[in-house]
Design a protein around this motif. Sequence first.
Motif, mmCIF file in Angstrom:
data_model
loop_
_atom_site.group_PDB
_atom_site.id
_atom_site.type_symbol
_atom_site.label_atom_id
_atom_site.label_comp_id
_atom_site.label_asym_id
_atom_site.label_seq_id
_atom_site.Cartn_x
_atom_site.Cartn_y
_atom_site.Cartn_z
ATOM 1 N N GLU A 1 -7.532 0.757 -2.597
ATOM 2 C CA GLU A 1 -7.148 -0.225 -3.781
ATOM 3 C C GLU A 1 -6.622 -1.296 -2.992
ATOM 4 O O GLU A 1 -5.937 -2.447 -3.625
ATOM 5 N N MET A 2 -6.123 -1.527 -1.950
ATOM 6 C CA MET A 2 -5.087 -2.142 -1.226
ATOM 7 C C MET A 2 -5.615 -2.325 0.287
ATOM 8 O O MET A 2 -6.051 -1.531 0.851
ATOM 9 N N ASN A 3 -5.212 -3.649 0.890
ATOM 10 C CA ASN A 3 -5.598 -3.848 1.951
ATOM 11 C C ASN A 3 -4.705 -2.955 2.948
ATOM 12 O O ASN A 3 -3.923 -2.354 2.896
ATOM 13 N N LEU A 4 -5.039 -2.884 4.295
ATOM 14 C CA LEU A 4 -4.641 -1.852 5.212
ATOM 15 C C LEU A 4 -2.969 -2.259 5.482
ATOM 16 O O LEU A 4 -2.124 -1.226 5.709
ATOM 17 N N SER A 5 -2.814 -3.758 5.581
ATOM 18 C CA SER A 5 -1.343 -4.001 5.834
ATOM 19 C C SER A 5 -0.440 -3.549 4.709
ATOM 20 O O SER A 5 0.775 -3.169 5.409
ATOM 21 N N GLY A 6 -0.771 -3.909 3.544
ATOM 22 C CA GLY A 6 0.274 -3.427 2.612
ATOM 23 C C GLY A 6 0.381 -1.985 2.385
ATOM 24 O O GLY A 6 1.420 -1.557 2.165
ATOM 25 N N THR A 7 -0.874 -1.063 2.798
ATOM 26 C CA THR A 7 -0.794 0.160 2.731
ATOM 27 C C THR A 7 0.175 0.659 3.867
ATOM 28 O O THR A 7 1.263 1.620 3.482
ATOM 29 N N MET A 8 0.277 0.314 5.111
ATOM 30 C CA MET A 8 1.054 0.670 6.042
ATOM 31 C C MET A 8 2.461 0.274 5.839
ATOM 32 O O MET A 8 3.404 0.826 6.413
ATOM 33 N N GLN A 9 2.549 -0.849 5.137
ATOM 34 C CA GLN A 9 4.054 -1.258 4.831
ATOM 35 C C GLN A 9 4.994 -0.238 3.838
ATOM 36 O O GLN A 9 5.830 0.186 4.045
ATOM 37 N N PHE A 10 3.986 0.013 3.168
ATOM 38 C CA PHE A 10 4.544 0.981 2.081
ATOM 39 C C PHE A 10 4.809 2.435 3.038
ATOM 40 O O PHE A 10 5.801 3.483 2.546
ATOM 41 N N LEU A 11 4.152 3.062 3.776
ATOM 42 C CA LEU A 11 4.266 4.158 4.674
ATOM 43 C C LEU A 11 5.468 3.899 5.382
ATOM 44 O O LEU A 11 6.500 4.834 5.677
ATOM 45 N N ASP A 12 5.866 2.498 5.985
ATOM 46 C CA ASP A 12 7.183 2.472 6.602
ATOM 47 C C ASP A 12 8.379 2.473 5.675
ATOM 48 O O ASP A 12 9.349 3.188 6.335
ATOM 49 N N GLU A 13 8.146 2.230 4.490
ATOM 50 C CA GLU A 13 9.267 2.513 3.123
ATOM 51 C C GLU A 13 9.377 3.991 3.272
ATOM 52 O O GLU A 13 10.479 4.381 3.167
ATOM 53 N N ILE A 14 8.306 4.608 3.188
ATOM 54 C CA ILE A 14 8.482 6.128 3.102
ATOM 55 C C ILE A 14 9.284 6.650 4.221
ATOM 56 O O ILE A 14 10.116 7.467 3.940
ATOM 57 N N ILE A 15 8.764 6.115 5.593
ATOM 58 C CA ILE A 15 9.390 6.956 6.601
ATOM 59 C C ILE A 15 10.860 6.685 6.643
ATOM 60 O O ILE A 15 11.551 7.169 7.194
#
Length: 832
Positions: free
Chosen positions: A118-132
């Motif tokens: 539902e989202m492009n890869l850049s936005g998805t991985m930015q969210f992973l950075d927030e989780i980490i």
Amino acid sequence: MLEGALLDFLKNQIKAIPSGPTSLIRNEESVGFYVQTNVSREKGGAKEASQLIKYDSVLREISKLLDRKIVHKDEIDDKEKASYILSILTNLPFATGSTEHGQASVQIIKYKTDQLPEMNLSGTMQFLDEIIAGTYHPKKISTTIQEEGMRRTKLRARQGLRLLGFLDDQFEKKDSLINEYQATNNKTDFLKQRVLTSPYLSMIYSLLKGLNTYSKNEKINVLKSLGMKIVQNSRGDNLMLESVADYRTRNILTWLKGVKLVDEELNPSMTEEIRPLLQQVMNEYLMAKREPIAGHMMGSLVRNSLVSAFGRLNFIPNDRYEIKGSVGQGNWAAVPWLAIMNKDITTSTQRGYYIVYLFSEDMERLYLTLAQGVTESSRDEMAMINEEIRSNLKIDPDISTDTEIELGSSTLAKKYELSAAAYILYEKELPSEETLQHDLERMINHYEQYIAFNQGKIELTEEEETNKSLSLKDTVDHVYRYIKGKGFYFEKTEIINLILSLKTKPFVILSGISGTGKTKIVQWLAEAIGATEDNNQFTLIPVRPDWNDGSDLLGYTDIKGDFKEGPLTKVVIRALRNPTKPYIVLLDEMNLARVEYYFSDILSVMESRAWKNGDITTSNLLTEEAAGLNLQLPSNVYIVGTVNMDETTHPFSKKVLDRANTIEFNRVQLGHLDFLYEEVQEKDPVKLNQEVLEANYLHLKDVFAEYPDLVRSVTEELVNINEVLQLIHGQVGYRVRDEICMYLTYNQQEALMDFNQAFDHCLLQKILPRIAGSDSRVSEVLNSLIEICAFEIPEDADSTVDLTYAKYPSSTEKLLEMRRRLVDGFTSFWIS
């Protein structure tokens, strides 16, 4: 279009029926598939012993499968060949064979919308950075529209992380996988493998392998149409609507491009394209020679399948190269071959020089060679050209240039041995696909170098070096630490801004009072990434007041008719010679002469940048008529101009300002003496590959495909600003909008600055330099822009007003300065 594309996929990709005794398929151009059983083949059955499955029959059954989702054997129109047609359809990547009610069938694999990102890869991985980082704290209740929007964005990103496996079905963290991701040195390759574990994304990637002849837009339309046929809503049985299919398909493609599974034209970047086919020739050629050559699948394999596979490689430009394969005519060749020829040199294997794969007679060895046509070349001619190639090319050490090649004992084999100037030997078990493609790309580079040398375009004397690749963020960190270690003080955002500006457009203007480090920041940036005057990758060109046309930079024809290269032309030729290295040109005091006079040709060529076979090309900077060669502006040349605005210099026209980022350096930190009394560690330069500065986008539609929300936000803000600027006819055009969107995209991809901070830079250096004047309209524009950038500020506000909480503080500060100057009767961005 969809059904036809799927048939083309089968034509390109199908090699064997994967079930039972019916194993072999070969394509017959514009007719259909010829199928024969293993038994027929073992008995030496030729084309007449095969069953013909016409393409029209397959096309009808593809359409039926898409509509019904399952096709039973007794529903196939051609009853006699129903089993074969079912087997052919199972080669579609979204189809599988089945037995329902005891009857053979083919059916579509069930997909749901939650299997599409539902989202492009850049936005998805930015969210992973927030989780980490532990900075994400979900809110169950949204109190504002903005919070609700943010919540929905996180939900879309969360769904993407589940597809990649970082979250489970209950959206709980998978710590083991996250730890593995953090520990890896190559995150792109790691994510590539995760993307391929997602069933729908993997299916799309497989499908793209067979659509290489389709344009980018055609591929997008095919994938979107397919999604509308085979993907159901996660909460029901209804199929995807067109708007949903379009949005999610484009997200899928950003994922595939983001992990480098496909290139900009959506062609697979590294797949098992050539190795399996070359290996098949080596394994089966000797057996094929025992059978009649007429209609044999080995002929189609070498003449068609191999040629198509090599034609799909993104480093072989189809418009310039021709590929041919041969197993002989009438009789089997002792040495089959596959030739890759630059059309400017030859389109016949009987003459000229080209790349050619040569199989040894015993099929124990394969040679990748730079060789010559033997039919129309004498032994002495071949020896002379071989010696010229070996003497003048800096050939990689692992590429052989001796005469030890062994193809066999036949007369033709011996001629082929003599024709090879350089070669790479492969034993029976071929190396990896990556190695084969890398070797071929190197050999083609040598081939192109020799072509250029032979045509008198370049001298092949420079030693090739392997430059390091860093991410944009790592490059910024390295350059910042390097400059800091030299004792110069620049804020990190200034380094970020300069690098982003160069990546957006390879022409940047640095303005400001004398002595603020404009020249030094460019020199240190260049030195930090390995570009120095010693290795000719950094060139300082002082501009003279008497320059009035491009000849002072590019060169001129003297009274004898000889072309004398200008200083920029010399840089361009070196850059063309070494396309992986960055070349930085500093035009010092560039407005001592009128920039639009001497620099207009270069600006125009810069605007002609376009994608061609995955590379950035331009119109000719110099033509063969003028300079003896056609010379383009290479993408690895970056031009920075320093300017002072005083009574000795010329103002800039809007044409120049539109085409550059204008960065102001007026801040001086004389008190920064850390390098004198503290241990500030000096950093060593790192020789970087030029790709870190090279543009990834040239057109707004490419940005929009990956970052539609960003483009909409930027456009909305610029529309408001343009309404204000219209009063003084200072509106920005499409070029400025597009380049601001690209700048902000690069920034967002690496999370270098927040959106407002990055947009503040764009406003300051792309829009405010356009404002100048002395009447009340200018005053009205300044006041309106101040309201957009910050808040209503009193007319008598001075430099002590607190701007830290303004939306765009740097632009607000500049606007206030310009408004104060207007009291004296005239204001401009440039007056200090």
